[in-house]
Design a protein around this motif. Structure first.
Motif, PDB file in Angstrom:
ATOM      1  N   LEU A   1       3.308  14.904 -11.239  1.00  0.00           N
ATOM      2  CA  LEU A   1       2.445  13.940 -10.559  1.00  0.00           C
ATOM      3  C   LEU A   1       2.022  12.789 -11.465  1.00  0.00           C
ATOM      4  CD1 LEU A   1      -0.041  16.073  -8.435  1.00  0.00           C
ATOM      5  CD2 LEU A   1       1.321  14.160  -7.612  1.00  0.00           C
TER       6      LEU A   1
ATOM      7  N   GLY B   1      -8.556   3.533  -2.278  1.00  0.00           N
ATOM      8  CA  GLY B   1      -7.922   4.215  -1.158  1.00  0.00           C
ATOM      9  C   GLY B   1      -6.739   3.481  -0.565  1.00  0.00           C
ATOM     10  N   LYS B   2      -6.386   2.345  -1.161  1.00  0.00           N
ATOM     11  CA  LYS B   2      -5.320   1.550  -0.548  1.00  0.00           C
ATOM     12  C   LYS B   2      -3.935   2.157  -0.732  1.00  0.00           C
ATOM     13  CE  LYS B   2      -3.241  -3.037  -0.669  1.00  0.00           C
ATOM     14  NZ  LYS B   2      -3.427  -4.453  -0.993  1.00  0.00           N
ATOM     15  N   CYS B   3      -3.575   2.456  -1.969  1.00  0.00           N
ATOM     16  CA  CYS B   3      -2.201   2.920  -2.170  1.00  0.00           C
ATOM     17  C   CYS B   3      -2.140   4.440  -2.291  1.00  0.00           C
ATOM     18  CB  CYS B   3      -1.528   2.213  -3.342  1.00  0.00           C
ATOM     19  SG  CYS B   3      -1.973   2.816  -4.956  1.00  0.00           S
ATOM     20  N   VAL B   4      -1.043   4.989  -1.812  1.00  0.00           N
ATOM     21  CA  VAL B   4      -0.897   6.443  -1.695  1.00  0.00           C
ATOM     22  C   VAL B   4      -0.982   7.180  -3.043  1.00  0.00           C
ATOM     23  CG1 VAL B   4       0.592   8.281  -0.842  1.00  0.00           C
ATOM     24  CG2 VAL B   4       0.459   6.119   0.386  1.00  0.00           C
ATOM     25  N   PRO B   5      -0.248   6.744  -4.076  1.00  0.00           N
ATOM     26  CA  PRO B   5      -0.271   7.533  -5.316  1.00  0.00           C
ATOM     27  C   PRO B   5      -1.672   7.680  -5.890  1.00  0.00           C
ATOM     28  CG  PRO B   5       1.428   5.840  -5.412  1.00  0.00           C
ATOM     29  CD  PRO B   5       0.622   5.564  -4.185  1.00  0.00           C
TER      30      PRO B   5
ATOM     31  N   THR C   1     -11.477   7.466   2.146  1.00  0.00           N
ATOM     32  CA  THR C   1     -11.151   6.153   2.710  1.00  0.00           C
ATOM     33  C   THR C   1     -10.622   6.299   4.129  1.00  0.00           C
ATOM     34  OG1 THR C   1     -10.483   5.496   0.502  1.00  0.00           O
ATOM     35  CG2 THR C   1      -9.904   4.001   2.290  1.00  0.00           C
TER      36      THR C   1
ATOM     37  N   SER D   1     -11.389   5.342  -6.434  1.00  0.00           N
ATOM     38  CA  SER D   1     -10.142   4.766  -5.915  1.00  0.00           C
ATOM     39  C   SER D   1     -10.458   4.005  -4.642  1.00  0.00           C
ATOM     40  CB  SER D   1      -9.154   5.895  -5.612  1.00  0.00           C
ATOM     41  OG  SER D   1      -8.131   5.425  -4.759  1.00  0.00           O
TER      42      SER D   1
ATOM     43  N   ARG E   1      -4.743   7.200  -4.178  1.00  0.00           N
ATOM     44  CA  ARG E   1      -5.671   7.870  -3.268  1.00  0.00           C
ATOM     45  C   ARG E   1      -5.404   9.370  -3.191  1.00  0.00           C
ATOM     46  NH1 ARG E   1      -4.263   5.644   1.325  1.00  0.00           N
ATOM     47  NH2 ARG E   1      -3.149   7.397   2.225  1.00  0.00           N
ATOM     48  N   LEU E   2      -4.147   9.729  -2.959  1.00  0.00           N
ATOM     49  CA  LEU E   2      -3.832  11.142  -2.779  1.00  0.00           C
ATOM     50  C   LEU E   2      -3.394  11.817  -4.069  1.00  0.00           C
ATOM     51  CD1 LEU E   2      -2.113  10.828   0.690  1.00  0.00           C
ATOM     52  CD2 LEU E   2      -4.269  11.954   0.192  1.00  0.00           C
ATOM     53  N   GLY E   3      -2.754  11.051  -4.965  1.00  0.00           N
ATOM     54  CA  GLY E   3      -2.301  11.643  -6.219  1.00  0.00           C
ATOM     55  C   GLY E   3      -3.461  12.105  -7.080  1.00  0.00           C
TER      56      GLY E   3
ATOM     57  N   ALA F   1       0.798  -1.226   0.000  1.00  0.00           N
ATOM     58  CA  ALA F   1       0.000   0.000   0.000  1.00  0.00           C
ATOM     59  C   ALA F   1       0.833   1.280   0.000  1.00  0.00           C
ATOM     60  CB  ALA F   1      -0.949   0.007   1.202  1.00  0.00           C
TER      61      ALA F   1
ATOM     62  N   GLN G   1     -11.008   9.488  -8.688  1.00  0.00           N
ATOM     63  CA  GLN G   1     -10.773   9.791  -7.280  1.00  0.00           C
ATOM     64  C   GLN G   1     -11.886   9.181  -6.434  1.00  0.00           C
ATOM     65  OE1 GLN G   1     -10.340  11.166  -3.474  1.00  0.00           O
ATOM     66  NE2 GLN G   1      -8.786  10.810  -4.992  1.00  0.00           N
TER      67      GLN G   1
ATOM     68  N   LYS H   1      -6.354  12.851  -5.992  1.00  0.00           N
ATOM     69  CA  LYS H   1      -6.995  13.952  -5.257  1.00  0.00           C
ATOM     70  C   LYS H   1      -6.276  15.277  -5.559  1.00  0.00           C
ATOM     71  CE  LYS H   1      -9.348  16.029  -1.900  1.00  0.00           C
ATOM     72  NZ  LYS H   1     -10.770  16.321  -2.089  1.00  0.00           N
ATOM     73  N   ARG H   2      -4.948  15.243  -5.508  1.00  0.00           N
ATOM     74  CA  ARG H   2      -4.200  16.486  -5.730  1.00  0.00           C
ATOM     75  C   ARG H   2      -4.306  16.926  -7.199  1.00  0.00           C
ATOM     76  NH1 ARG H   2      -5.180  17.208  -1.081  1.00  0.00           N
ATOM     77  NH2 ARG H   2      -3.894  16.321   0.548  1.00  0.00           N
TER      78      ARG H   2
END
Lengths: 367, 624
Positions: free
Chosen positions: B518, B483-487, A174, B481, B489-491, A44, B478, B493-494
């Motif tokens: 990004l 929501g598991k992996c950072v790129p 999430t 997603s 979930r947040l990528g 993750a 978005q 979003k940004r």
């Protein structure tokens, strides 16, 4: 055994090892936030990405099995750029209040951010904001600090078998949640504290940590509660316990504890704790035992008086002897404890059956 | 006589020489009012005892913009099709044909036949159908999806009988490999290769776990989720048996005795028809124990998905079937090694499986005649957006985008300019006019920065803002997603925040650099296909429509006139006649002006809803 190369270092690892295992064996550091050797690979946090000869893209070393002849690179400009972007993204939704944080100086996120070397925050945007869940008496859940590594979820499922928490919602929304998003205390959580133990940030922390700074000494010991004999590490500071965690090196529990072992230690330094033997004054100074509860209330003969072990044991032995003489062996019963060693329990058995002559002996673990 | 011949004879007999009145009742037909047409047909028949015909409802034939459709089929005559019919038309058409032998009607579309009839043109002469090659859609709109005999009488289960009776499992895998069929879910992995890997793994698993309940699974991925895509839904609604047959053949080929159809719960009609089809297939011994009297046993279970886009990803889909949250897991292990319940599993898309019976029935060589060197066969597309003819189409791979948009689609409505074609949904990209001659095949689309995808094809005209399109798709990824992996979930979003900023006129020139930093990082570091492909809409719009980004940021202008924060509405003093239409239509009373005098828009009140421009009869409302 598998032979492979990590950054040109030759290493031999057992079958079933991952690339990350191999790197650790070769003493090569790969940053990671969601890996734990006791948990299944999850992939993750995307910090442990590497380049492998003949593989496409940037596989995560935590989830990639090591294979014979593999050549792994743990750093390159591509890897570093991607790690930095991912770390920047993670920090763009993380409170940057490190100095005031209970995880200060023991935070994995802080360490990995330091390793990656982030210097500025290019991605400004919305940040999550939740109310802290303080419903559990032992620990706090602060989802603002959560990086969704999923270690708590997996520890609860794979190690404790409780499945009290899981991922909920999607996208930016999430979060780790209980069934129906109820407070922790209304979930099936048993407060074993394993989630707190594996949390890489301060998203989960012991309430006791709020009052204390870093522990300065650690002592390895065995849990005093039951007969399992879990290994514990007692964290102390100025001769006071500030925290307890399971000992991962101990083969009995591999770091696991129950709620009592992890959180039931406040009695140790409680002011009401009895540290010396005490007897009722009438037993020490002579006089008759008060006849009723009402009579005993203001009777100074009923007070507790500290005494020596020798004196206390003598009084006990004499009393038992007296009772046996007056009412017979079976008027006495013995109750022993899982907190005692096997040898102590054995001796208790001898005392009951051979010395006193009764079979009325039992053990708390049987109840 | 083999078991198949017997079934075939039964089906032929049951379907022979029938006079049929056919109503298109796919989801598109129902949405257009198909049920009212069905009612009108039944009423007309009840009022005219002389007319003897069977009333049949079929799935989508593809020409969605002409729904509701009414077709009449009389033995010895070509099938006649009528489009955009009303209840009144229905009554007229039926009475004209059956009572007066009069076939022409103002709603006449074509004969669904190679030949014209009674001055009605063949559908092969209609631009929408002429360039199409119907293979996947061979039965959609033709057979009654609720009757197994209709499917069997049209060579249904012939492929299965060939496979089971004449071929070894290895030969079936070999035939699929030879056909060169590539996964129609979007990635284009050769289906035969997937099968052969799975077959090897299943054999190995059998040896290691001889006591296991199951040695392998086949899953049909019917979790179609791209916005604007409805290819799989139409196939499941119009031809459910083709997927069941394809899965049974796949099961035989790889050595699996059980399969799952993972269909999203938002497809109630598809689910209903699949359930019915499964029961019918079991009844005819085309599913279950000892299929067609052979040693091979296979059965299927329908699993309804809860509508998460990410569950189209293989490992997330497997988790969902197992009852877990649909979140992808890192690979390896690949599903073909340890998939559902840790057993070797293959997952094929609806369209991939639908092709299998044809390959087996007609042979790989004949199947592979269509298509290009590396992309064989045909592909269905849901053609939507700013195009004259919308609908479900199927074309030979290698056809150019231009042919699809201008020949089949009939070009852009209202004389507007074509701007972009979006393929592959949220995972795909936007291709500009300069790429209109691009051929539709896996390699060419990937090279252009897009993907084949499962078949979404959205056409955009000059009034579409490309920054806004990228923003729209990022809103989708978005929200979907896991929501598991950072790129991811947040990528996403940004990126979404940056794109929103630009469309709101608050963008900075550095934002383009941030997006360019990004996007590749999200593509390269995300865990699954959703995150890896999420930046594609941004990357392609940056590549082909960078000037639009720059116009928003540097000039504070939206070239398409779509981004509300960047446009102002004014009334031209010369053209305005003071008719008051706009002032009366304005929902926020932003327009003032006396009768026969110039009207004025108060830009502080104006919400840029565009109503005034649409109602003005003199083109006096200007957007800048």
């Amino acid at each position: 055994m598998i032979n492979l190369k990590i950054d040109n270092k030759k290493i031999e690892v057992p079958d079933g090892s991952t690339v990350l295992d191999a790197a650790r064996a070769a003493n090569v550091y790969i940053p990671t936030l969601c890996d734990d050797p006791l948990l299944e690979p999850f992939g993750a946090c995307r910090m442990c990405i590497v380049e492998i000869e003949g593989h496409r893209g940037l596989p995560t070393s935590c989830s990639t099995p090591a294979t014979e002849g593999m050549e792994v690179k743990t750093y390159s400009s591509t890897i570093e750029v991607n790690r930095r972007t991912t770390m920047n993204l993670m920090l763009s939704d993380h409170p940057l209040d490190c100095q005031h944080c209970v995880a200060n100086m023991k935070c994995d996120l802080q360490y990995v951010a330091g390793y990656v070397g982030v210097r500025e925050q290019p991605y400004e945007g919305e940040t999550r904001s939740y109310e802290k869940d303080r419903s559990n008496p032992f620990y706090v859940r602060d989802l603002d600090k959560c990086i969704l590594c999923g270690k708590c979820v997996r520890a609860c499922d794979e190690l404790q078998g409780r499945q009290a928490i899981s991922f909920g919602y999607r996208g930016f929304e999430t979060k780790i949640t209980t069934p129906f998003d109820l407070p922790m205390w209304d979930s099936t959580c048993e407060s074993c504290g394993r989630c707190v133990d594996v949390c890489p940030t301060a998203a989960l922390y012991d309430k006791s940590a709020e009052k204390n700074g870093l522990a300065m000494e650690e002592t390895r010991t065995t849990c005093p509660y039951c007969g399992v004999g879990c290994g514990l590490i007692i964290e102390t500071r100025n001769d006071k316990i500030v925290g307890v965690r399971g000992d991962r090196e101990n083969s009995v529990n591999e770091g696991h504890t129950c709620v009592k072992g992890r959180y039931g230690w406040e009695y140790v330094q409680h002011e009401d704790r009895v540290k010396k033997p005490r007897v009722r004054r009438y037993l020490l100074e002579g006089g008759s035992k008060p006849k009723s509860a009402r009579e005993s209330e203001d009777n100074p003969l009923w007070d507790w008086v500290e005494t020596s072990w020798e004196e206390a044991l003598n009084i006990t032995a004499e009393s038992l002897h007296q009772i046996k003489k007056e009412h017979g062996s079976d008027s006495i019963g013995f109750m022993t404890s899982a907190k005692c060693l096997n040898e102590e329990n054995y001796l208790m058995n001898k005392l009951a059956r051979q010395v006193v002559g009764t079979n009325s002996i039992d053990h708390c673990a049987r109840l | 006589m083999s078991n198949y011949t017997a079934i075939r004879e039964w089906a032929d007999e049951k379907t022979a020489d029938k006079t049929r009145i056919i109503v298109g009742l796919g989801t598109c037909g129902i949405a257009a009012g198909g049920n009212k047409i069905l009612e009108a047909v039944e009423k007309t028949l009840a009022n005219n005892d002389d007319i003897k015909a069977e009333v049949v409802s079929v799935g989508c034939i593809g020409i969605c913009y002409k729904e509701p459709l009414l077709d009449i089929e009389i033995p010895g005559q070509p099938r006649l099709s009528y489009g955009s019919v009303t209840a009144k038309d229905t009554r007229e058409i039926i009475q004209n044909i059956f009572l007066d032998s009069k076939y022409e009607h103002k709603k006449t579309l074509a004969t669904i036949n190679d030949e014209a009839f009674a001055e009605i043109p063949s559908w092969k002469e209609i631009p929408f159908f002429a360039p199409q090659e119907r293979r996947v859609l061979r039965n959609c709109g033709f057979i009654d999806p609720e009757k197994i005999e209709d499917y069997i009488a049209n060579d249904g289960y012939l492929g299965l009988s060939r496979a089971l009776l004449d071929m070894t499992p290895a030969a079936v895998v070999e035939e699929t490999l030879k056909a060169g069929l590539r996964g129609r879910g979007g990635a284009g992995f050769p289906a035969g290769r997937k099968w052969s890997i799975a077959a090897d793994n299943i054999n190995a698993y059998k040896e290691e776990n001889p006591d296991s309940d199951s040695f392998g699974y086949i899953i049909c991925n019917a979790d179609e989720g791209d916005p604007g895509a409805f290819m799989n839904r139409s196939v499941l609604e119009g031809d459910p048996h083709s997927v069941i047959e394809g899965m049974t053949i796949a099961g035989y080929a790889i050595g699996a005795s059980y399969g799952y159809i993972y269909c999203r719960a938002e497809y109630p009609l598809a689910i209903e028809r699949l359930k019915l089809a499964l029961d019918q297939a079991r009844e005819k011994n085309l599913l279950g124990k000892n299929i067609l009297g052979t040693e091979f046993s296979f059965d299927l279970k329908l699993k309804e998905g809860a509508g998460a886009f990410v569950c189209g990803e293989e490992t997330a889909l497997i988790a969902s079937v197992e009852g877990l949250r649909g979140m992808p897991m890192p690979r390896p292990p690949y599903p073909a090694q340890a998939g559902l319940w840790e057993v070797p599993t293959i997952i094929n898309n609806v369209e991939t499986l639908n092709n299998i019976p044809v390959i087996l029935a007609k042979g790989a060589d004949s199947w592979a005649e269509k298509g290009t060197e590396k992309s064989k066969g045909t592909k269905t597309f849901a053609l939507t957006g700013k195009v004259e003819n919308t609908g479900l189409i199927e074309v030979e791979l290698g056809m150019s985008l231009r042919e699809v948009i201008y020949d089949i689609g009939g070009g852009i409505p209202d004389g507007k300019e074509f701007k972009a074609a979006q393929t592959g949904g949220p995972s795909g990209g936007c291709l500009p006019a300069s790429m209109l001659d691009l051929t539709i095949d896996y390699e060419a689309l990937a090279k252009a920065g897009s993907i084949m995808g499962s078949g979404g094809l959205v056409i955009m005209d000059e009034s579409t803002c490309m920054v806004d399109v990228a923003r729209y798709f990022l809103t989708f990824t978005q929200a979907e997603s896991c929501g598991k992996c950072v790129p991811c979930r947040l990528g996403t979003k940004r990126m979404l925040e940056i794109l929103t900023r630009i469309t709101e006129g608050k963008g900075k020139i550095e934002d383009i650099a941030l997006l360019e930093e990004l996007a590749p990082s999200i593509r390269d570091s995300s865990l699954c296909g959703l995150g890896q492909s999420a930046p594609n809409p941004v990357l392609t719009t940056l590549r082909y429509f960078r000037d639009e980004y720059e116009a928003h940021i540097l000039e504070g202008r939206c070239p398409a006139g779509q981004c509300k924060a960047l446009i102002t509405y004014t009334i031209d003093e010369v053209d305005c006649t003071g008719c008051t239409v706009c002032a009366r239509a304005c929902p926020v009373d932003a327009i003032s002006g006396a009768k026969k005098e110039l009207h004025i828009i108060d830009t502080d009140i104006c919400t840029r809803c565009d109503t005034c421009r649409q109602v003005c009869n003199f083109d006096a409302v200007l957007v800048a």
